[in-house]
Design a protein around this motif. Structure first.
Motif, mmCIF file in Angstrom:
data_model
loop_
_atom_site.group_PDB
_atom_site.id
_atom_site.type_symbol
_atom_site.label_atom_id
_atom_site.label_comp_id
_atom_site.label_asym_id
_atom_site.label_seq_id
_atom_site.Cartn_x
_atom_site.Cartn_y
_atom_site.Cartn_z
ATOM 1 N N ILE A 9 1.092 -0.989 0.618
ATOM 2 C CA ILE A 9 0.221 0.210 -0.682
ATOM 3 C C ILE A 9 0.945 1.153 0.065
ATOM 4 C CG2 ILE A 9 -1.459 1.555 1.643
ATOM 5 C CD1 ILE A 9 -2.698 -1.202 2.173
ATOM 6 N N ASP A 10 1.881 1.242 1.042
ATOM 7 C CA ASP A 10 2.649 2.566 0.848
ATOM 8 C C ASP A 10 3.427 2.442 -0.122
ATOM 9 O OD1 ASP A 10 2.295 2.845 3.662
ATOM 10 O OD2 ASP A 10 3.794 1.914 4.473
ATOM 11 N N ARG A 11 4.519 1.438 -1.133
ATOM 12 C CA ARG A 11 4.371 1.481 -2.273
ATOM 13 C C ARG A 11 3.671 1.735 -3.400
ATOM 14 N NH1 ARG A 11 5.742 -3.605 -5.264
ATOM 15 N NH2 ARG A 11 7.810 -4.222 -3.099
ATOM 16 N N LEU A 12 2.748 1.791 -3.244
ATOM 17 C CA LEU A 12 1.219 1.572 -4.628
ATOM 18 C C LEU A 12 0.915 3.657 -4.409
ATOM 19 C CD1 LEU A 12 -1.171 -0.618 -4.433
ATOM 20 C CD2 LEU A 12 0.089 0.027 -6.520
ATOM 21 N N HIS A 13 1.086 4.278 -3.110
ATOM 22 C CA HIS A 13 0.591 6.030 -2.855
ATOM 23 C C HIS A 13 1.859 6.623 -3.558
ATOM 24 C CE1 HIS A 13 -2.907 5.847 -1.123
ATOM 25 N NE2 HIS A 13 -2.771 4.752 -0.336
ATOM 26 N N GLU A 14 3.379 5.736 -2.406
ATOM 27 C CA GLU A 14 4.578 6.565 -3.000
ATOM 28 C C GLU A 14 4.883 6.312 -4.535
ATOM 29 O OE1 GLU A 14 7.547 3.664 -1.737
ATOM 30 O OE2 GLU A 14 7.351 4.965 1.060
ATOM 31 N N GLU A 15 4.887 5.665 -5.654
ATOM 32 C CA GLU A 15 5.104 5.655 -7.058
ATOM 33 C C GLU A 15 3.499 6.388 -7.535
ATOM 34 O OE1 GLU A 15 5.993 0.751 -7.902
ATOM 35 O OE2 GLU A 15 3.510 1.555 -7.777
ATOM 36 N N ALA A 16 2.149 6.214 -7.192
ATOM 37 C CA ALA A 16 1.713 7.472 -7.363
ATOM 38 C C ALA A 16 1.797 9.126 -7.345
ATOM 39 C CB ALA A 16 -0.040 7.598 -6.659
ATOM 40 N N GLN A 17 3.072 9.341 -6.333
ATOM 41 C CA GLN A 17 3.333 10.538 -6.265
ATOM 42 C C GLN A 17 4.829 11.120 -7.312
ATOM 43 O OE1 GLN A 17 4.517 11.119 -2.208
ATOM 44 N NE2 GLN A 17 2.068 10.719 -1.282
ATOM 45 N N GLN A 18 5.408 10.054 -7.857
ATOM 46 C CA GLN A 18 5.830 10.142 -8.712
ATOM 47 C C GLN A 18 5.978 11.534 -10.019
ATOM 48 O OE1 GLN A 18 9.018 7.114 -9.572
ATOM 49 N NE2 GLN A 18 8.869 6.353 -6.715
ATOM 50 N N ASP A 19 5.063 11.563 -10.674
ATOM 51 C CA ASP A 19 4.801 11.955 -11.503
ATOM 52 C C ASP A 19 5.273 10.916 -12.524
ATOM 53 O OD1 ASP A 19 3.273 13.766 -13.016
ATOM 54 O OD2 ASP A 19 4.196 15.292 -12.762
ATOM 55 N N ARG A 20 5.618 10.148 -12.914
ATOM 56 C CA ARG A 20 6.621 9.613 -13.765
ATOM 57 C C ARG A 20 5.960 10.259 -15.847
ATOM 58 N NH1 ARG A 20 11.317 6.646 -11.850
ATOM 59 N NH2 ARG A 20 11.022 6.433 -13.848
ATOM 60 N N PRO A 21 7.299 9.992 -16.556
ATOM 61 C CA PRO A 21 6.429 10.350 -17.720
ATOM 62 C C PRO A 21 5.708 8.750 -18.042
ATOM 63 C CG PRO A 21 8.679 10.674 -17.939
ATOM 64 C CD PRO A 21 8.354 10.296 -16.362
ATOM 65 N N ASP A 22 4.420 9.131 -18.792
ATOM 66 C CA ASP A 22 3.806 8.207 -19.457
ATOM 67 C C ASP A 22 4.210 6.660 -20.182
ATOM 68 O OD1 ASP A 22 1.463 9.500 -17.991
ATOM 69 O OD2 ASP A 22 0.797 10.005 -20.517
ATOM 70 N N GLU A 23 5.387 7.040 -20.948
ATOM 71 C CA GLU A 23 6.513 6.053 -21.582
ATOM 72 C C GLU A 23 7.064 5.175 -20.271
ATOM 73 O OE1 GLU A 23 8.238 10.038 -22.184
ATOM 74 O OE2 GLU A 23 6.470 9.252 -22.498
ATOM 75 N N GLU A 24 7.449 5.132 -19.041
ATOM 76 C CA GLU A 24 7.733 4.629 -18.260
ATOM 77 C C GLU A 24 7.294 4.124 -17.155
ATOM 78 O OE1 GLU A 24 10.754 7.197 -16.342
ATOM 79 O OE2 GLU A 24 11.670 7.948 -18.407
ATOM 80 N N THR A 25 5.356 4.581 -16.917
ATOM 81 C CA THR A 25 4.639 4.018 -16.822
ATOM 82 C C THR A 25 3.812 2.636 -17.126
ATOM 83 O OG1 THR A 25 2.905 5.306 -16.908
ATOM 84 C CG2 THR A 25 4.585 5.871 -15.207
ATOM 85 N N PRO A 26 3.361 1.654 -16.738
ATOM 86 C CA PRO A 26 2.361 0.906 -16.918
ATOM 87 C C PRO A 26 1.500 1.331 -17.457
ATOM 88 C CG PRO A 26 3.277 -0.197 -15.178
ATOM 89 C CD PRO A 26 3.275 1.298 -15.056
ATOM 90 N N ASP A 27 1.691 0.566 -18.651
ATOM 91 C CA ASP A 27 -0.022 1.014 -19.483
ATOM 92 C C ASP A 27 -1.235 -0.305 -18.892
ATOM 93 O OD1 ASP A 27 0.940 2.909 -21.766
ATOM 94 O OD2 ASP A 27 2.445 1.302 -21.425
ATOM 95 N N VAL A 28 -1.548 -0.897 -18.456
ATOM 96 C CA VAL A 28 -2.201 -1.806 -18.071
ATOM 97 C C VAL A 28 -2.129 -2.308 -17.028
ATOM 98 C CG1 VAL A 28 -3.434 -3.517 -18.747
ATOM 99 C CG2 VAL A 28 -2.621 -2.629 -20.585
#
Length: 212
Positions: A9-28
């Motif tokens: 849960i902590d990991r998901l919230h931390e990832e949500a705050q990173q604002d990474r480029p779309d091409e670097e994040t999972p699409d699905v």
């Protein structure tokens, strides 16, 4: 709360705050209620699954490290987020999905109380969610959403089709995914033509013997 669940849960919230480029994040995102659903949700034994569709047919890659994406442009991730045993993890995943860069979620669950797709769709709204009933007895539970609470669903066990549907959603924004879908469909079309020609030209007995 189990440490592993809290950590996720902590990991998901931390990832949500990173604002990474779309091409670097999972699409699905692919979520399932239990790892016992894995065979159906990912690579379905006798019936091909979502993993086969994404990797073998569409050239996607599985992203296992949010901060270190694979070289492939289009990716998917996988989690177990039980609606009944870890509702907090399910909620965190659905709440953070859009901020983490996901464009669509595939959610599968089995049993008569297959609530994961429904709950994920309600929490992640307006992010589209595609439900996969893992078993025939799960169909009514998955598709039984009330008016105003949309959930797209495929037939029991057909996570392969769910992956294609997810790709169709991505294709509205990404021409490369559209081209891959068209190429896949053309391959199916040519396959039917080849079989039809062989059946006609060889005759039924010879064709049947050749298939054995």
């Amino acid at each position: 709360m189990a440490d592993s669940v809290s950590d996720l849960i902590d990991r998901l919230h931390e990832e949500a705050q990173q604002d990474r480029p779309d091409e670097e994040t999972p699409d699905v995102g692919i979520v399932m209620g239990s790892d016992s659903d894995l065979e159906t949700m990912m690579t379905g034994g006798r019936r091909r699954g979502a993993y086969d569709a994404f990797v073998d047919e569409l050239g996607f890659a599985e992203q296992t490290d949010y901060e270190n994406p694979p070289a492939e442009r289009f990716t998917f991730e996988t989690y177990v987020t039980s609606a009944h045993r870890t509702p907090d993890l399910m909620t965190a995943y659905a709440e953070t999905a859009e901020e983490r860069g996901l464009e669509v979620i595939i959610a599968g669950a089995g049993g008569k109380s297959a609530d994961l797709p429904n709950m994920t769709a309600s929490i992640a709204y307006p992010l589209p969610v595609i439900g996969v009933p893992v078993q025939e007895k799960s169909v009514d539970s998955v598709i039984g959403m009330p008016t105003g609470a949309p959930l797209v669903a495929v037939d029991a066990g057909k996570s392969f089709n769910a992956a294609l549907s997810a790709a169709q959603i991505l294709a509205r924004r990404h021409d490369e995914v559209r081209e891959r879908l068209v190429s896949y469909h053309e391959g199916l079309r040519e396959g039917v033509g080849d079989v039809s020609r062989r059946l006609h030209d060889e005759g039924t007995p010879a064709f049947r013997d050749g298939e054995q």
